[in-house]
Design a protein around this motif. Structure first.
Motif, PDB file in Angstrom:
ATOM      1  N   UNK A   1       5.721   3.726 -35.361  1.00 60.68           N
ATOM      2  CA  UNK A   1       4.172   3.798 -35.099  1.00 60.68           C
ATOM      3  C   UNK A   1       3.701   5.069 -35.743  1.00 60.68           C
ATOM      4  N   UNK A   2       3.097   4.638 -36.915  1.00 56.92           N
ATOM      5  CA  UNK A   2       2.569   5.920 -37.759  1.00 56.92           C
ATOM      6  C   UNK A   2       1.458   6.848 -37.240  1.00 56.92           C
ATOM      7  N   UNK A   3       0.625   6.209 -36.148  1.00 55.59           N
ATOM      8  CA  UNK A   3      -0.229   7.120 -35.443  1.00 55.59           C
ATOM      9  C   UNK A   3       0.293   8.236 -34.969  1.00 55.59           C
ATOM     10  N   UNK A   4       1.700   8.289 -34.387  1.00 56.26           N
ATOM     11  CA  UNK A   4       2.285   9.626 -34.360  1.00 56.26           C
ATOM     12  C   UNK A   4       1.861  10.877 -35.190  1.00 56.26           C
ATOM     13  N   UNK A   5       2.397  10.575 -36.196  1.00 56.76           N
ATOM     14  CA  UNK A   5       1.962  11.566 -37.195  1.00 56.76           C
ATOM     15  C   UNK A   5       0.756  12.043 -37.817  1.00 56.76           C
ATOM     16  N   UNK A   6      -0.075  10.952 -37.592  1.00 64.07           N
ATOM     17  CA  UNK A   6      -1.576  10.932 -37.619  1.00 64.07           C
ATOM     18  C   UNK A   6      -2.097  12.125 -36.942  1.00 64.07           C
ATOM     19  N   UNK A   7      -1.917  11.623 -35.490  1.00 63.02           N
ATOM     20  CA  UNK A   7      -2.582  12.524 -34.605  1.00 63.02           C
ATOM     21  C   UNK A   7      -1.602  13.882 -34.620  1.00 63.02           C
ATOM     22  N   UNK A   8      -0.258  13.876 -34.967  1.00 60.42           N
ATOM     23  CA  UNK A   8       0.019  15.278 -35.054  1.00 60.42           C
ATOM     24  C   UNK A   8      -0.715  16.116 -36.094  1.00 60.42           C
ATOM     25  N   UNK A   9      -1.166  15.529 -37.048  1.00 59.65           N
ATOM     26  CA  UNK A   9      -1.853  16.465 -38.144  1.00 59.65           C
ATOM     27  C   UNK A   9      -3.298  17.082 -37.286  1.00 59.65           C
ATOM     28  N   UNK A  10      -3.753  15.807 -36.859  1.00 63.97           N
ATOM     29  CA  UNK A  10      -5.223  16.319 -36.180  1.00 63.97           C
ATOM     30  C   UNK A  10      -4.980  17.286 -35.244  1.00 63.97           C
TER      31      UNK A  10
END
Ligand code: TYM
Length: 329
Positions: free
Chosen positions: A86-95
């Motif tokens: 679920x790539x949103x994990x790393x996306x949110x981590x960046x934000x």
């Protein structure tokens, strides 16, 4: 009707899991499945923050999935999935790394200090920002409660701080989670040194019991476990931490309250207590490993795929909102 509380937790697929991981975390999760909306992840992107072998990681991901299932996590009740799917994990981590997280906070993290040791500048950036990824794991699902062992409490506190700061900046968008830590068993200690946490990465193999340890080996480890001075069986964590730890393990794996155990062992010595504890641990492991061995790779993969679909739907919806509030959509 209020919607049920959302629970999120995870285990890193690095190394063998110990009875500490089971008692402190996974066994708690099993009890929550009937009451809450539960999401349990195999957090593989956390496992690459230190040196690792890709083939080994691949094997461990399925192994941890089977461990969840053998422990009683039911994929009909809970979402079980692999973090990296679920790539949103790393996306949110960046934000969150850009908004809500401060270097000073990350430098205070006990786990980072322990793992980096003297070489704080020479470890990976990922090891340093790891708690931000953990915050993303939690906050992505509007998680209210995070059942973990005592050593992860600090990371959950940080996730709370990050959520609050993010909300201050962008308006209420993230749920502020709380850690849930067992009253007894939140910190299972090393069998050879009761001042240290039982850890899968300890260099002394007698300090831990793996969930997949050979039964005879596990029994020997209990018999070799250090005990404090004194001969009677009493629960006194401050003065007799080694015995208190063994009593906790006995209580958790043998389903007998500690006061009851103390009563049952009155007038009996360490020898008898340890022999019985070795049997309790053996019985638990035999049952656990039987279940584990009956789960095929295909079954574990199917669970992960179904979990991925469910987690991805939640993550996608949440990230659409987050992208809007931060102004990129
Ligand atoms: P990890 O993989 O080190 O440990 C998994 C869980 O086991 C607990 N635990 C223990 N509990 C009692 N006694 C012990 N000796 C013991 N050793 C480990 C840990 O507290 C943990 O609950 N960063 C996390 C994984 C993670 C996570 C998350 C957890 C990533 N994202 C989001 C919750 C929510 C970790 O490394 O745990």
């Amino acid at each position: 009707m209020n919607s049920p509380k959302t629970i999120f937790s995870g285990v890193q697929p690095s190394g063998n899991l110990t009875i500490g991981n089971y008692i402190g975390a996974i066994s708690q999760w099993v009890e929550m499945q009937d009451k809450y909306r539960c999401i349990f992840s195999i957090v593989d992107y956390h496992a690459i923050t230190v040196k690792y072998q890709p083939e080994e990681l691949k094997k461990r991901i399925l192994e941890i999935t089977k461990i969840y299932l053998a422990a009683g996590i039911d994929p009909k009740k809970s979402i079980v999935f692999q973090q990296s799917s679920v790539p949103e994990h790393t996306e949110l981590a960046w934000i969150l790394g850009c908004s809500g997280s401060y270097i000073a906070d990350l430098k205070k993290m006990t786990q980072f200090k322990d793992k980096a040791g003297e070489k704080q500048d020479a470890v990976s950036v990922g090891l340093f920002t790891y708690p931000v990824l953990m915050a993303a794991d939690i906050l992505l699902y509007d998680t209210q409660a995070v059942p973990v062992g005592d050593d992860q409490k600090q990371h959950v506190e940080l996730a709370r701080d990050i959520a609050k700061r993010f909300n201050n900046e962008y308006g209420p968008s993230l749920v502020v989670p709380e850690a849930i830590v067992r009253k007894e068993g939140a910190r299972i200690m090393s069998l050879s040194d009761p001042s240290k946490k039982m850890s899968k990465s300890d260099s002394n193999a007698n300090s831990y019991i793996f969930l997949l340890d050979d039964i005879a080996v596990a029994k020997k480890k209990i018999m070799k476990a250090v005990t404090d001075s004194g001969t009677d069986i009493d629960y006194d964590p401050a003065n007799r931490p080694a015995l208190a730890n063994l009593l906790t393990i006995y209580s958790q794996l043998g389903n007998r309250q500690i006061p009851r155990l103390v009563k049952d062992y009155q007038g009996k010595g360490y020898g008898e207590f340890k022999k019985d504890l070795a049997e309790v641990v053996a019985k638990f492991l035999i049952d656990f490993q039987n279940k584990f061995n009956n789960i095929s790779d295909e079954e574990a993969k199917a669970v992960l795929e179904s979990g991925r679909q469910q987690a991805a739907a939640l993550a996608r919806a949440k990230m659409e909102k987050i992208r809007q509030v931060i102004g990129v959509r």
